[in-house]
Design an enzyme around this catalytic site. Structure first.
Site, mmCIF file in Angstrom:
data_model
loop_
_atom_site.group_PDB
_atom_site.id
_atom_site.type_symbol
_atom_site.label_atom_id
_atom_site.label_comp_id
_atom_site.label_asym_id
_atom_site.label_seq_id
_atom_site.Cartn_x
_atom_site.Cartn_y
_atom_site.Cartn_z
ATOM 1 N N LEU A 153 0.672 -1.242 -0.072
ATOM 2 C CA LEU A 153 0.047 0.230 -0.006
ATOM 3 C C LEU A 153 0.779 1.238 0.012
ATOM 4 C CD1 LEU A 153 0.258 1.444 2.964
ATOM 5 C CD2 LEU A 153 -1.620 -0.559 3.688
ATOM 6 N N LYS A 204 9.046 -7.951 -2.167
ATOM 7 C CA LYS A 204 8.976 -6.567 -1.561
ATOM 8 C C LYS A 204 10.236 -5.659 -1.755
ATOM 9 C CE LYS A 204 7.326 -3.066 0.738
ATOM 10 N NZ LYS A 204 6.312 -2.192 0.133
ATOM 11 N N ASN A 208 10.342 -2.056 -4.139
ATOM 12 C CA ASN A 208 10.703 -0.831 -3.736
ATOM 13 C C ASN A 208 11.849 -0.395 -4.184
ATOM 14 O OD1 ASN A 208 8.276 -0.354 -2.315
ATOM 15 N ND2 ASN A 208 9.207 -0.350 -0.469
ATOM 16 N N PHE A 249 5.772 6.693 -11.877
ATOM 17 C CA PHE A 249 7.226 6.983 -11.157
ATOM 18 C C PHE A 249 8.058 7.449 -12.061
ATOM 19 C CE2 PHE A 249 4.997 4.547 -8.178
ATOM 20 C CZ PHE A 249 5.628 5.106 -6.822
ATOM 21 N N LYS A 251 8.208 10.964 -12.375
ATOM 22 C CA LYS A 251 7.892 12.358 -12.190
ATOM 23 C C LYS A 251 9.228 13.008 -11.623
ATOM 24 C CE LYS A 251 4.927 15.770 -11.260
ATOM 25 N NZ LYS A 251 5.334 16.580 -12.496
ATOM 26 N N GLY A 257 11.257 10.073 -0.415
ATOM 27 C CA GLY A 257 11.401 10.216 1.089
ATOM 28 C C GLY A 257 10.193 9.042 1.667
ATOM 29 N N CYS A 260 9.478 4.100 3.752
ATOM 30 C CA CYS A 260 9.916 2.698 3.079
ATOM 31 C C CYS A 260 11.053 2.794 1.961
ATOM 32 C CB CYS A 260 8.693 2.282 2.167
ATOM 33 S SG CYS A 260 7.123 1.746 3.444
ATOM 34 N N LYS A 263 14.734 3.586 3.404
ATOM 35 C CA LYS A 263 15.294 2.310 4.232
ATOM 36 C C LYS A 263 15.232 1.031 3.531
ATOM 37 C CE LYS A 263 11.166 0.492 6.595
ATOM 38 N NZ LYS A 263 10.962 -0.905 6.037
HETATM 39 N N1 LIG Z 1 4.183 2.682 5.474
HETATM 40 C C1 LIG Z 1 3.739 2.050 4.444
HETATM 41 O O1 LIG Z 1 3.596 2.700 3.503
HETATM 42 C C2 LIG Z 1 4.227 0.848 4.122
HETATM 43 C C3 LIG Z 1 3.892 0.068 2.957
HETATM 44 C C4 LIG Z 1 4.312 -1.034 2.883
HETATM 45 C C5 LIG Z 1 5.157 -1.772 3.746
HETATM 46 N N2 LIG Z 1 5.215 -1.131 5.155
HETATM 47 C C6 LIG Z 1 6.053 -2.080 5.921
HETATM 48 O O2 LIG Z 1 5.136 -2.230 7.009
HETATM 49 C C7 LIG Z 1 5.668 -2.441 7.976
HETATM 50 C C8 LIG Z 1 4.855 -1.342 9.105
HETATM 51 O O3 LIG Z 1 5.178 0.049 9.034
HETATM 52 P P1 LIG Z 1 4.246 1.238 9.088
HETATM 53 O O4 LIG Z 1 4.499 2.455 8.493
HETATM 54 O O5 LIG Z 1 2.823 0.926 9.225
HETATM 55 O O6 LIG Z 1 4.818 1.389 10.787
HETATM 56 P P2 LIG Z 1 4.236 2.388 11.743
HETATM 57 O O7 LIG Z 1 5.570 2.722 12.643
HETATM 58 O O8 LIG Z 1 3.302 3.305 11.397
HETATM 59 O O9 LIG Z 1 3.497 1.252 12.833
HETATM 60 C C9 LIG Z 1 4.161 0.456 13.732
HETATM 61 C C10 LIG Z 1 3.220 0.243 14.859
HETATM 62 O O10 LIG Z 1 3.768 -1.199 15.580
HETATM 63 C C11 LIG Z 1 3.533 -0.793 16.934
HETATM 64 N N3 LIG Z 1 4.149 -2.098 17.652
HETATM 65 C C12 LIG Z 1 5.612 -1.947 17.576
HETATM 66 N N4 LIG Z 1 5.964 -2.891 18.439
HETATM 67 C C13 LIG Z 1 4.877 -3.564 18.736
HETATM 68 C C14 LIG Z 1 4.602 -4.922 19.369
HETATM 69 N N5 LIG Z 1 5.682 -5.546 20.156
HETATM 70 N N6 LIG Z 1 3.245 -5.293 19.389
HETATM 71 C C15 LIG Z 1 2.117 -4.619 18.877
HETATM 72 N N7 LIG Z 1 2.381 -3.427 18.144
HETATM 73 C C16 LIG Z 1 3.815 -2.941 18.167
HETATM 74 C C17 LIG Z 1 3.879 0.640 16.918
HETATM 75 O O11 LIG Z 1 3.461 1.071 18.218
HETATM 76 C C18 LIG Z 1 3.382 1.375 15.819
HETATM 77 O O12 LIG Z 1 1.955 1.679 15.974
HETATM 78 C C19 LIG Z 1 6.950 -1.939 8.094
HETATM 79 O O13 LIG Z 1 8.117 -3.186 8.029
HETATM 80 C C20 LIG Z 1 7.375 -1.232 6.792
HETATM 81 O O14 LIG Z 1 8.542 -1.105 5.929
HETATM 82 C C21 LIG Z 1 5.016 0.060 5.325
#
Ligand SMILES: NC(=O)c1ccc[n+]([C@@H]2O[C@H](COP(=O)([O-])OP(=O)(O)OC[C@H]3O[C@@H](n4cnc5c(N)ncnc54)[C@H](O)[C@@H]3O)[C@@H](O)[C@H]2O)c1
EC number: 1.1.1.22
Length: 435
Positions: A153, A204, A208, A249, A251, A257, A260, A263
């Protein structure tokens, strides 16, 4: 199905809400009590279009609940989805500490046979590692199967992307577990791609890194366009018409930034180095992006000679439009470089100002509107392409500025309109400046 989701961030919350929307009984667990309290009140702790409506609807229908208690959240779960953060460590590799903690939390509270799905972005081999962690610490004698199910997403359209994904990747070495996860997603009517665990994990990162590389590629072309007098917008359009390339992509701007791309490219590079397989393309993707983030300040320095005492209005703070997320936002570096050069910065963002203040602090000021930020400014920087900025009344904005100079980091102001705005200096990215 009874599903538990660990982590209620952008991914966990969007997933939980959408699974409830298609009829599953979902409990979302997070260690952040403030987040859970907010969610229990029917409010979303993050800005994400459409999320709060689904949150309220499914909570009131009794299909969606929130808790900080693993015991409560896991007692009935057949499927447990882990969506905790996997941020970047100092050496570039993925920091798995949240995931390790989540596995420990699970091991202490799983009371029935279940499938654990890793949705967090994790390096190849992590599913196996987590399985060993879980099995080594399980308190009760239950059968656990692991499935890799990476998420694709985009913030700003997370709900739409979840409900209408291009594909869902299910990586499993167990047919029964794979079938159960397919069944969970079936109501979404999204193409499912079944593969082994390691390939799912790699898909994944490969996706990315490819998208980030596409952005850096067009930014490299943009810089060349500026040098030779071509227009990158037309070049990108011409390239994008070719189905083998695709228009997405391409643009040009001040770089990617967010939480995702930066990192994940670094983590993949770390994996390649660890394996002794050179992947210098990724190094270049990162280097071009770093350069791009300095572009506007460099152009302003060239234009003004020095920035000491100049007032710069910065439009946009979040790393992209339609989100309040500031993680790795280009605005952070830009604000820091401008203030280090002695400029005064007044920034405006439709939703990200309070998150930005926590990161950038009060070395800049935060305005309530584009107009307020622009007042008496020597130059305007466009940093995030919010729709609101594309609709700006540029003539009115220029009238309140001290000098009529715009550095557009996202090429989002309409040049025809700009030319109709009277005297102006306009510096886009990869296109001829209007002077
Ligand atoms: N944000 C994006 O657009 C996106 C898209 C695809 C994949 N991802 C991946 O998905 C994962 C999550 O990303 P995100 O942006 O949602 O992260 P985020 O930082 O927004 O959320 C992570 C949540 O996990 C909670 N958490 C931490 N430790 C915990 C535990 N032990 N038990 C329960 N909850 C816990 C935190 O409090 C936080 O609310 C990452 O690996 C990221 O790379 C993110």
């Amino acid at each position: 199905m009874k599903v538990a989701v660990l982590g209620t961030g952008y991914v966990g919350l969007s997933t939980g809400v959408c699974l409830a929307e298609i009829g599953h009984e979902v409990v979302c667990i997070d260690v952040d009590k403030r987040k859970i309290d907010t969610l229990k009140q029917g409010k979303s702790p993050i800005y994400e279009p459409g999320l709060e409506e689904l949150l309220v609807h499914n909570s009131s229908e009794g299909r969606l609940a929130f808790t900080t208690s693993h015991q409560q959240g896991l007692s009935e779960a057949e499927i447990i989805i882990i969506a905790v953060g996997t941020p970047q460590s100092d050496d570039g590799q993925a920091d798995l500490s949240f995931l390790e903690q989540a596995a420990k939390d699970l091991a202490g509270h799983i009371v029935r046979d279940c499938i654990v799905v890793i949705k967090s972005t994790v390096p190849v081999g992590t599913n196996e590692y987590v399985k060993q962690l879980l099995l080594g610490q399980l308190k009760n004698n239950c059968e656990i199967k692991l499935v890799s199910n990476p998420e694709f997403l985009r913030q700003g359209s997370a709900i739409q992307d979840t409900l209408k994904a291009d594909r869902i990747i299910i990586g499993s070495d167990d047919e029964g577990a794979s079938e159960k996860i397919q069944e969970m997603y079936r109501p979404l009517d999204v193409p499912l791609l079944l593969t082994d665990v390691r390939s799912a994990e790699m898909i994944k990162y490969a996706s990315n890194a490819f998208l980030a590389t596409k952005i850096s590629f067009i930014n490299g072309i943009a810089n060349l366009c500026e040098a030779v007098g071509a227009d990158v917008e037309d070049v990108a359009k011409g390239m994008g018409c070719d189905k083998r390339i695709g228009a997405a992509f391409l643009k040009a701007g001040i770089g990617y930034g967010g939480s995702c791309f930066p990192k994940d490219v670094k983590a993949l590079l770390h994996t390649s180095r660890k394996q002794g397989i050179p992947f210098s393309l990724l190094e270049e993707t990162i280097a071009i992006n770093d350069h791009q983030q300095e572009l506007l300040v460099g152009k302003a320095l060239k234009r003004f000679g020095e920035l000491k005492g100049k007032k710069i209005a910065m439009l946009g703070l979040s790393f992209k439009p339609e989100t309040d997320d500031m993680r790795e936002a280009p605005s952070i570096k830009i604000a820091q470089s401008l203030t280090a050069a002695g400029a005064r910065v007044a920034a405006y963002d439709p939703v990200a100002a309070s998150n930005a203040r926590e990161i950038i602090g009060d070395v800049i000021t935060y305005a309530d509107s584009a107009m307020e930020a622009a007042k008496d400014a020597d130059a305007l920087f466009i940093v995030t392409e919010w729709e609101e900025f594309k609709q700006l009344n540029v003539a009115a904005l220029l009238d309140v500025m001290k000098q009529r100079i715009i550095f557009d980091g996202r090429n989002c102001l309409d040049e025809v309109l700009l030319q109709a705005s009277g005297r102006i200096e306009y510096y886009p990215v990869g296109r001829p400046a209007v002077i």
